[in-house]
Design an enzyme around this catalytic site. Structure first.
Site, short mmCIF file in Angstrom:
data_model
loop_
_atom_site.label_atom_id
_atom_site.label_comp_id
_atom_site.label_asym_id
_atom_site.label_seq_id
_atom_site.Cartn_x
_atom_site.Cartn_y
_atom_site.Cartn_z
N GLY A 134 -2.96 -3.91 -4.13
CA GLY A 134 -4.23 -4.47 -4.59
C GLY A 134 -4.66 -3.89 -5.92
N THR A 135 -4.49 -2.59 -6.07
CA THR A 135 -4.81 -1.95 -7.33
C THR A 135 -3.91 -2.48 -8.46
OG1 THR A 135 -5.52 0.08 -6.22
CG2 THR A 135 -4.92 0.27 -8.54
N ARG A 154 -14.27 1.49 -3.65
CA ARG A 154 -13.65 0.21 -3.29
C ARG A 154 -14.59 -0.88 -3.79
NH1 ARG A 154 -11.09 0.24 2.64
NH2 ARG A 154 -9.88 -1.39 1.61
N GLY A 187 -2.26 1.03 -4.58
CA GLY A 187 -1.32 0.16 -3.91
C GLY A 187 -1.21 -1.21 -4.55
N ASP A 238 0.79 4.52 3.68
CA ASP A 238 1.41 3.65 4.68
C ASP A 238 2.86 3.31 4.34
OD1 ASP A 238 -0.84 3.57 6.24
OD2 ASP A 238 -1.60 1.73 5.36
N GLY A 243 -1.77 2.63 9.87
CA GLY A 243 -0.75 1.61 9.72
C GLY A 243 -1.33 0.26 10.07
#
Length: 368
Positions: free
Chosen positions: A107-108, A80, A105, A136, A180
């Site tokens: 952000g990626t 990260r 996700g 999630d 979650g």
């Protein structure tokens, strides 16, 4: 002659496994296919692995990946890191890599979008391909994401343990915290699948702790008095829904509150104050759930997404991501994932209404 370059960006080791399962299927297909691929590489330790010193580039041969679908965790490791498009681009360009597959996700995918703008500005012939990944299930534009099925399956087993603990003692309470942070899909779907949950709390919907219609009184005066035990599932971000307590100082994020421990302490304090006899068992299976091997549904799903991503890149496309929309495998623009909304639960949707019918819990929406 092509070089395949697989780069995996993950938030958890569990999510990485989903990526590796998909790429493993692609590797086999491409070696047996007509694309002429002979070398496939993976990068270790996330984004920084592109340019940091060390042996971070690993050739993913068939022998190296042939059994990884049986494993939890990651053979490439997690990372990260602060995204540095310039350093990543230079590393890719210097190694003459022409296809980069980035799995993660929203952000990626924001990173993919930024990197694609740099590739375009430099007129580089590099295909950038994403595959949406989040257990999630919080990416709205697609039907669902890989890893979600496995996470729900593992969560159901954890709920069963909480149910056993709750039913084996007088007035037993099984309290389970599931993943979650922003959305409650795992909590809701696992609760629906188990049919053993009496209360499910998620980040999307408000609830009160105190008062005649609050959660605490409902647990003791309704659930325990009616059936003699109570199983509670709470998503880790459900502190967002607490509407009668100030859990954080101004400017702080309620999602950082450990809602599981908070509820445990509040329930036990309420029982003591009101002379209720109860036994509470608190379970947090997060690391167990995110490190289990992929189930059969996710293995098959990963194969579909990975193969679709490869076919799109080989057809000459770039800046797209591979997903399922309305049951159809599609390639869609990176922007739809990078800049899209979260896939949040909606109170009026049938899924949540089924949850309310299954648990028998009140809505908690209008309580003060």
């Amino acid at each position: 002659f092509f070089f395949f370059f697989f780069f995996f960006k993950q938030k958890t080791a569990y999510e990485m496994l989903r990526s590796l399962v998909g790429s493993e299927m692609c590797i086999r297909d491409r070696y047996m296919g007509n694309y002429g691929v002979r070398k496939i590489f993976g990068v270790k330790w996330g984004y920084s692995g592109f340019y940091e010193a060390g042996d971070n580039y690993i050739e993913l041969t068939p022998d190296k990946v042939k059994e990884i679908q049986q494993l939890g965790g990651s053979i490439l490791g997690a990372g990260r890191d602060v995204f540095n498009a310039e350093k990543i681009f230079n590393a890719i360009f210097d190694r003459q890599i022409n296809q980069v597959y980035i799995i993660g996700g929203d952000g990626t995918h924001k990173g993919i979008l930024e990197l694609s703008q740099l590739v375009k500005a430099r007129s580089a012939r590099i295909s950038l391909v994403g595959v949406p990944k989040t257990i999630d299930n919080d990416i709205k534009v697609i039907d669902y994401s890989f890893g979600f099925s496995s996470a729900v399956q593992a969560a159901v087993e954890a709920i069963s343990s909480a149910h056993v603990e709750a039913t084996c003692v007088k007035n037993g309470i099984g309290l389970l915290k599931l993943m979650g942070r922003d959305v409650g899909h795992i909590a809701m779907h696992a609760s629906l699948a188990s049919r053993e949950v009496n209360i499910c709390l998620v980040p999307e919907f408000k609830f009160s702790l105190d008062g005649k219609e609050g959660l605490l009184q409902y647990i003791f005066d309704k659930v325990l008095k009616t059936i003699g035990h109570c199983v509670i599932v709470v998503a880790e971000g459900a502190a967002l829904g607490v509407n009668d307590r100030k859990l954080v100082k101004p400017g702080e994020d309620p999602r950082n509150v450990n809602i599981g421990l908070l509820l445990k302490n509040e329930i036990l304090a309420y029982a003591k104050e009101n002379n209720y006899e109860t036994t509470l068992k608190y379970i947090d299976p997060s690391y167990i759930i995110r490190t289990v091997p992929a189930n059969g549904a996710d293995r098959q799903f990963c194969s579909v997404l990975a193969q679709n991503a490869v076919h799109g890149a080989m057809a000459g496309f770039t800046n797209f991501t591979s997903g399922i929309i309305r049951g159809v495998s599609v390639n869609l623009p990176i922007e739809l994932v990078a800049n899209g909304e979260k896939n949040r639960l909606v109170y009026e949707d049938r899924a949540w209404q089924r949850l309310l019918a299954s648990t028998g819990q009140p809505s908690f929406m209008n309580y003060s």
